[in-house]
Each structure stands twice: as structure tokens, then as C-alpha cells.
Write a protein that holds these residues in place. Structure first.
Motif, PDB file in Angstrom:
ATOM      1  N   HIS A  16    -111.652  17.846 -14.099  1.00  0.00           N
ATOM      2  CA  HIS A  16    -110.700  17.434 -13.957  1.00  0.00           C
ATOM      3  C   HIS A  16    -108.960  17.582 -14.626  1.00  0.00           C
ATOM      4  O   HIS A  16    -108.700  18.244 -15.144  1.00  0.00           O
ATOM      5  N   SER A  17    -108.226  16.766 -14.502  1.00  0.00           N
ATOM      6  CA  SER A  17    -106.802  16.529 -15.283  1.00  0.00           C
ATOM      7  C   SER A  17    -106.430  16.718 -16.126  1.00  0.00           C
ATOM      8  O   SER A  17    -107.288  15.825 -17.086  1.00  0.00           O
ATOM      9  N   GLY A  18    -105.400  17.494 -17.101  1.00  0.00           N
ATOM     10  CA  GLY A  18    -105.237  17.259 -18.294  1.00  0.00           C
ATOM     11  C   GLY A  18    -104.209  16.213 -18.831  1.00  0.00           C
ATOM     12  O   GLY A  18    -104.510  14.908 -17.970  1.00  0.00           O
ATOM     13  N   LEU A  19    -103.785  15.994 -20.213  1.00  0.00           N
ATOM     14  CA  LEU A  19    -103.299  14.825 -20.793  1.00  0.00           C
ATOM     15  C   LEU A  19    -102.638  14.437 -20.194  1.00  0.00           C
ATOM     16  O   LEU A  19    -102.300  13.035 -19.600  1.00  0.00           O
ATOM     17  N   ALA A  20    -101.244  14.644 -20.048  1.00  0.00           N
ATOM     18  CA  ALA A  20    -100.043  14.345 -19.370  1.00  0.00           C
ATOM     19  C   ALA A  20    -100.365  14.016 -17.961  1.00  0.00           C
ATOM     20  O   ALA A  20     -99.746  12.973 -17.620  1.00  0.00           O
ATOM     21  N   THR A  21    -101.143  15.267 -16.773  1.00  0.00           N
ATOM     22  CA  THR A  21    -101.028  14.587 -15.985  1.00  0.00           C
ATOM     23  C   THR A  21    -101.867  13.113 -15.909  1.00  0.00           C
ATOM     24  O   THR A  21    -101.600  12.030 -15.176  1.00  0.00           O
ATOM     25  N   SER A  22    -102.735  12.675 -16.629  1.00  0.00           N
ATOM     26  CA  SER A  22    -103.441  11.968 -16.723  1.00  0.00           C
ATOM     27  C   SER A  22    -102.932  10.270 -16.875  1.00  0.00           C
ATOM     28  O   SER A  22    -102.456   9.339 -16.300  1.00  0.00           O
ATOM     29  N   VAL A  23    -102.135  10.583 -17.889  1.00  0.00           N
ATOM     30  CA  VAL A  23    -100.796   9.777 -18.463  1.00  0.00           C
ATOM     31  C   VAL A  23    -100.073   8.887 -17.177  1.00  0.00           C
ATOM     32  O   VAL A  23    -100.160   8.047 -17.415  1.00  0.00           O
ATOM     33  N   ILE A  24     -99.444   9.761 -16.593  1.00  0.00           N
ATOM     34  CA  ILE A  24     -98.295   9.298 -15.388  1.00  0.00           C
ATOM     35  C   ILE A  24     -99.220   9.236 -14.394  1.00  0.00           C
ATOM     36  O   ILE A  24     -99.146   7.481 -13.778  1.00  0.00           O
ATOM     37  N   ALA A  25    -100.666  10.148 -13.606  1.00  0.00           N
ATOM     38  CA  ALA A  25    -101.194   9.664 -12.769  1.00  0.00           C
ATOM     39  C   ALA A  25    -102.018   7.773 -12.515  1.00  0.00           C
ATOM     40  O   ALA A  25    -101.966   7.120 -11.299  1.00  0.00           O
ATOM     41  N   ILE A  26    -102.160   7.606 -13.907  1.00  0.00           N
ATOM     42  CA  ILE A  26    -102.603   6.137 -13.992  1.00  0.00           C
ATOM     43  C   ILE A  26    -102.528   5.383 -13.926  1.00  0.00           C
ATOM     44  O   ILE A  26    -102.033   4.227 -13.568  1.00  0.00           O
ATOM     45  N   ASP A  27    -100.581   5.536 -14.610  1.00  0.00           N
ATOM     46  CA  ASP A  27    -100.073   4.549 -14.636  1.00  0.00           C
ATOM     47  C   ASP A  27     -98.868   4.149 -13.290  1.00  0.00           C
ATOM     48  O   ASP A  27     -98.625   5.654 -12.834  1.00  0.00           O
ATOM     49  N   LYS A  28     -99.519   3.401 -12.131  1.00  0.00           N
ATOM     50  CA  LYS A  28     -98.333   3.225 -10.792  1.00  0.00           C
ATOM     51  C   LYS A  28     -96.886   3.584 -10.556  1.00  0.00           C
ATOM     52  O   LYS A  28     -96.620   3.810  -9.474  1.00  0.00           O
ATOM     53  N   GLN A  29     -96.393   2.893 -11.703  1.00  0.00           N
ATOM     54  CA  GLN A  29     -95.000   3.703 -11.983  1.00  0.00           C
ATOM     55  C   GLN A  29     -94.474   4.230 -12.219  1.00  0.00           C
ATOM     56  O   GLN A  29     -94.050   4.966 -11.441  1.00  0.00           O
ATOM     57  N   LEU A  30     -95.507   5.334 -13.484  1.00  0.00           N
ATOM     58  CA  LEU A  30     -94.943   6.857 -13.340  1.00  0.00           C
ATOM     59  C   LEU A  30     -94.951   6.920 -12.176  1.00  0.00           C
ATOM     60  O   LEU A  30     -94.275   8.159 -12.271  1.00  0.00           O
ATOM     61  N   THR A  31     -95.884   7.432 -11.236  1.00  0.00           N
ATOM     62  CA  THR A  31     -96.382   7.973 -10.475  1.00  0.00           C
ATOM     63  C   THR A  31     -95.143   7.755  -9.062  1.00  0.00           C
ATOM     64  O   THR A  31     -95.157   8.704  -8.726  1.00  0.00           O
ATOM     65  N   LYS A  32     -94.503   6.652  -9.353  1.00  0.00           N
ATOM     66  CA  LYS A  32     -94.022   6.556  -8.481  1.00  0.00           C
ATOM     67  C   LYS A  32     -92.704   7.428  -8.641  1.00  0.00           C
ATOM     68  O   LYS A  32     -92.037   7.484  -8.264  1.00  0.00           O
ATOM     69  N   GLN A  33     -92.345   7.447 -10.062  1.00  0.00           N
ATOM     70  CA  GLN A  33     -91.224   8.122 -10.032  1.00  0.00           C
ATOM     71  C   GLN A  33     -91.199   9.453 -10.276  1.00  0.00           C
ATOM     72  O   GLN A  33     -90.659  10.219 -10.493  1.00  0.00           O
ATOM     73  N   ALA A  34     -92.524  10.164 -10.474  1.00  0.00           N
ATOM     74  CA  ALA A  34     -92.580  11.414 -10.337  1.00  0.00           C
ATOM     75  C   ALA A  34     -92.775  11.701  -9.152  1.00  0.00           C
ATOM     76  O   ALA A  34     -92.254  13.347  -8.426  1.00  0.00           O
ATOM     77  N   LEU A  35     -93.281  11.361  -8.232  1.00  0.00           N
ATOM     78  CA  LEU A  35     -93.228  11.634  -6.622  1.00  0.00           C
ATOM     79  C   LEU A  35     -93.026  11.685  -5.372  1.00  0.00           C
ATOM     80  O   LEU A  35     -92.186  12.325  -4.740  1.00  0.00           O
ATOM     81  N   VAL A  36     -91.565  10.445  -5.437  1.00  0.00           N
ATOM     82  CA  VAL A  36     -90.657  10.079  -4.982  1.00  0.00           C
ATOM     83  C   VAL A  36     -90.062  10.937  -4.430  1.00  0.00           C
ATOM     84  O   VAL A  36     -89.028  11.451  -3.199  1.00  0.00           O
ATOM     85  N   PRO A  37     -88.870  11.583  -5.541  1.00  0.00           N
ATOM     86  CA  PRO A  37     -88.083  12.587  -5.543  1.00  0.00           C
ATOM     87  C   PRO A  37     -87.769  13.211  -5.162  1.00  0.00           C
ATOM     88  O   PRO A  37     -87.898  14.219  -4.560  1.00  0.00           O
TER      89      PRO A  37
END
Length: 325
Positions: free
Chosen positions: A89-110
Motif C-alpha cells: 500500500h501507500s507510503g508515508l507522505a501519501t498516508s499522512v495526506i489521505a487519512i486527513d480529509k481536509q488535506l485530501t481536499k487541498q490535494a485533489l480539488v486543484p
């Protein structure tokens, strides 16, 4: 397609998160499949001595079957990186971002992936005023499997504003993410890495008689009907697959991921919203990724093997750490 020679694989499972029991079910299924594939398997229930146990076991690869914190938030990933052990599965940076719903928005919406608006609210403020017009959704920022999700409607039995004694996630968390409620249908798409890049496995609709697709509905047999493939227009199915692959790539996921949606079918393509991308989807008998894989002619044992092979590939490409794309 089993690797030659067979590998010694530690299936890391359990732990102390809210999703412990689901992780144990996932891990047991994975372990059985890996043994069927000819590998030597050790099942390891996560505790505070996990690093010492892994050093003693010296696995060729760790299959991370943990759900929630600390197995899905980057903590275990960082430990395994330091130890130089390949893991699924995913690595450290991806895991930190994806488990945080707000960080996920900041990554995906743009990147053109539509997600509901919303904001983080202090729980104390909820007991003074609604953060959004009702109906709205409250959810923990960094929990999986719909743990602690509540829908607040005009006729909710929680008071207006929400009473402190009312049962809900505000009793367990200091902050919550408030989002507008999107009416409509529950859809989900799994993605698996392949030799040709990420591949979407299809779209499943989750039909629930009452309530929403919460933890109980996910893991209680008979509570949710899975329609796979979903009975939806081809353009919506294509859009689900497109968004799921894009989220997988933007977040830097590896192995497999699952992206969940709400779709207001009265609004067509404009009514489709990504809710989250799960970097370590469940592998239980009721889990969605194995189900979609079966419909794509990938059996459970083959699916598990593909995830392990991707872990080794990523480890080798990154020179000994679980690199991010």
C-alpha cells in the motif's frame, strides 16, 4: 504468478484503532491467501513492540492490513521505511495526506476532482451554533470506515444547536469536519496498480435501506446491498473511474486504493462528488475491493499477490524506501 522463491511475509494486523476487528478479519483473509500462494506467512498483531518483533522476524515484505491510526496515517509507514522493510500500500507522505480529509481536499480539488466544501469546526462551537445550514455532515478529520460520522438534519434528535449530551462524534473528538450533505446515491471505485499503470476495477453502488454507509453497514452482513457493476449511466461510471485513477495518482497511492462518492442523480455529472480516497481498503469477505476484483476476473489470491508484487517493485525502485511518485 507467485514470486520465486516463496517469500516470508508478515501480515501486520489488529492494533488498537477503532477498526481493530476489521483489520483482524482483513489480515486473516490475506494470510490464508498468501499461504495458498506458497509463501511463508507470520500474522503479527500490532503492539508497542512491533519494531522489535519485525527485527526478529526479518520478513521479505510486510503486508499492511491495518486500518486507522497508526497503521494508515504514516506512523507505521515511517517505521518500516527506517527499517528498510518493503511494505504494501501507500507510503508515508501519501498516508499522512489521505487519512486527513481536509488535506485530501487541498490535494485533489486543484486537479479538477470535485469534493464537497466544508470546514474544520471546534466541537465547543457546535453547541452554540450550526456551522452550516442543515442538513450537513459531521465527521472526524482522520478516521476511516465512516467511524464517527453524523448527518445533522432539521429533525435530528440532537437539539438545535446540538446538545452536549446528545450522542454523536462531538463526544469523542475535539474538532470535526463539517460538510454540506449531498443527497443521492453511494458509489465507490477501486483502483489497483498494474504493469500499465493504475487500473480502475469498476463501480459499485451501495444501497442502504435506512441511514447511510457507516461502519455498521460496511461490516454487518445483510445491512447493505452491493450492486456491482452499478446500474448507472455509462458517462457517470466513466467519470467515477477517471476520478479514482486521478486521485490514486495525485495522492501517490500504491498497491490499491478505493475512492468513495455521493452522486445526486438529478444533477447528472455535476452531481458527482468524491468524499475520500482510502489508501488501505478492507480485505474482509464483505469488502468492496475484493468484490470489484472478482468482477474484473481477479481472484482474491491473485489480488493479494499483485499487491505484494507492487510493494516489492516500489521498494526496489526507490532504493530501499517506499518512495512517492
Amino acid at each position: 504468478m507467485t514470486a520465486k522463491p516463496p517469500l516470508h511475509i508478515v501480515v501486520l494486523m489488529g492494533g488498537w484503532a477503532n477498526e481493530r476487528e476489521v483489520s483482524l478479519m482483513s489480515g486473516a483473509g490475506v494470510a490464508d491467501a498468501l499461504e495458498m500462494n506458497g509463501h511463508s506467512v507470520t500474522q503479527l498483531d500490532l503492539d508497542r513492540n512491533v519494531a522489535q518483533r519485525l527485527a526478529e522476524l526479518k520478513p521479505d515484505v510486510v503486508f499492511n492490513a491495518l486500518h486507522g491510526v497508526p497503521g494508515e496515517d504514516g506512523s507505521v509507514q515511517g517505521m518500516l521505511d527506517l527499517m528498510g522493510i518493503p511494505y504494501t500500500h501507500s507510503g508515508l507522505a501519501t498516508s499522512v495526506i489521505a487519512i486527513d480529509k481536509q488535506l485530501t481536499k487541498q490535494a485533489l480539488v486543484p486537479h479538477g476532482i470535485p469534493m464537497p466544501g466544508g470546514r474544520i469546526v471546534a466541537v465547543d462551537d457546535l453547541h452554540m451554533r450550526d456551522p452550516l445550514p442543515r442538513p450537513y455532515v459531521l465527521k472526524p478529520v482522520n478516521e476511516g470506515s465512516s467511524v464517527g460520522v453524523a448527518i445533522v438534519t432539521e429533525d435530528s434528535n440532537v437539539g438545535n444547536p446540538i446538545a452536549r449530551e446528545a450522542v454523536g462524534p462531538w463526544q469523542d473528538f475535539d474538532e470535526l469536519l463539517a460538510e454540506p450533505f449531498i443527497k443521492g446515491r453511494e458509489l465507490t471505485t477501486a483502483v489497483i496498480d498494474s504493469a500499465n499503470g493504475p487500473r480502475a476495477l469498476g463501480v459499485t453502488e451501495l444501497i442502504i435501506e435506512t441511514g447511510f454507509y457507516d461502519y455498521e453497514h460496511k461490516y454487518t452482513e445483510g445491512r447493505t446491498q452491493h450492486v456491482c457493476p452499478a446500474n448507472i449511466p455509462p458517462e457517470i461510471a466513466a467519470l467515477c473511474e477517471q476520478y479514482a485513477i486521478k486521485a490514486h495518482e495525485v495522492l501517490g497511492c500504491h498497491g490499491t486504493s478505493r475512492t468513495d462518492y455521493r452522486w445526486d442523480d438529478e444533477q447528472g455529472e455535476d452531481g458527482l462528488f468524491v468524499l475520500e480516497t482510502n489508501t488501505q481498503p478492507g480485505m474482509t469477505p464483505l469488502s468492496l475491493v475484493p468484490e470489484q476484483a472478482r468482477h474484473a476476473d481477479i481472484g482474491y489470491a491473485e489480488l493479494v499477490e499483485l499487491i505484494v508484487m507492487e510493494a516489492i517493485r516500489v521498494h526496489n525502485l526507490s532504493g530501499g524506501s517506499h518512495g512517492q511518485d
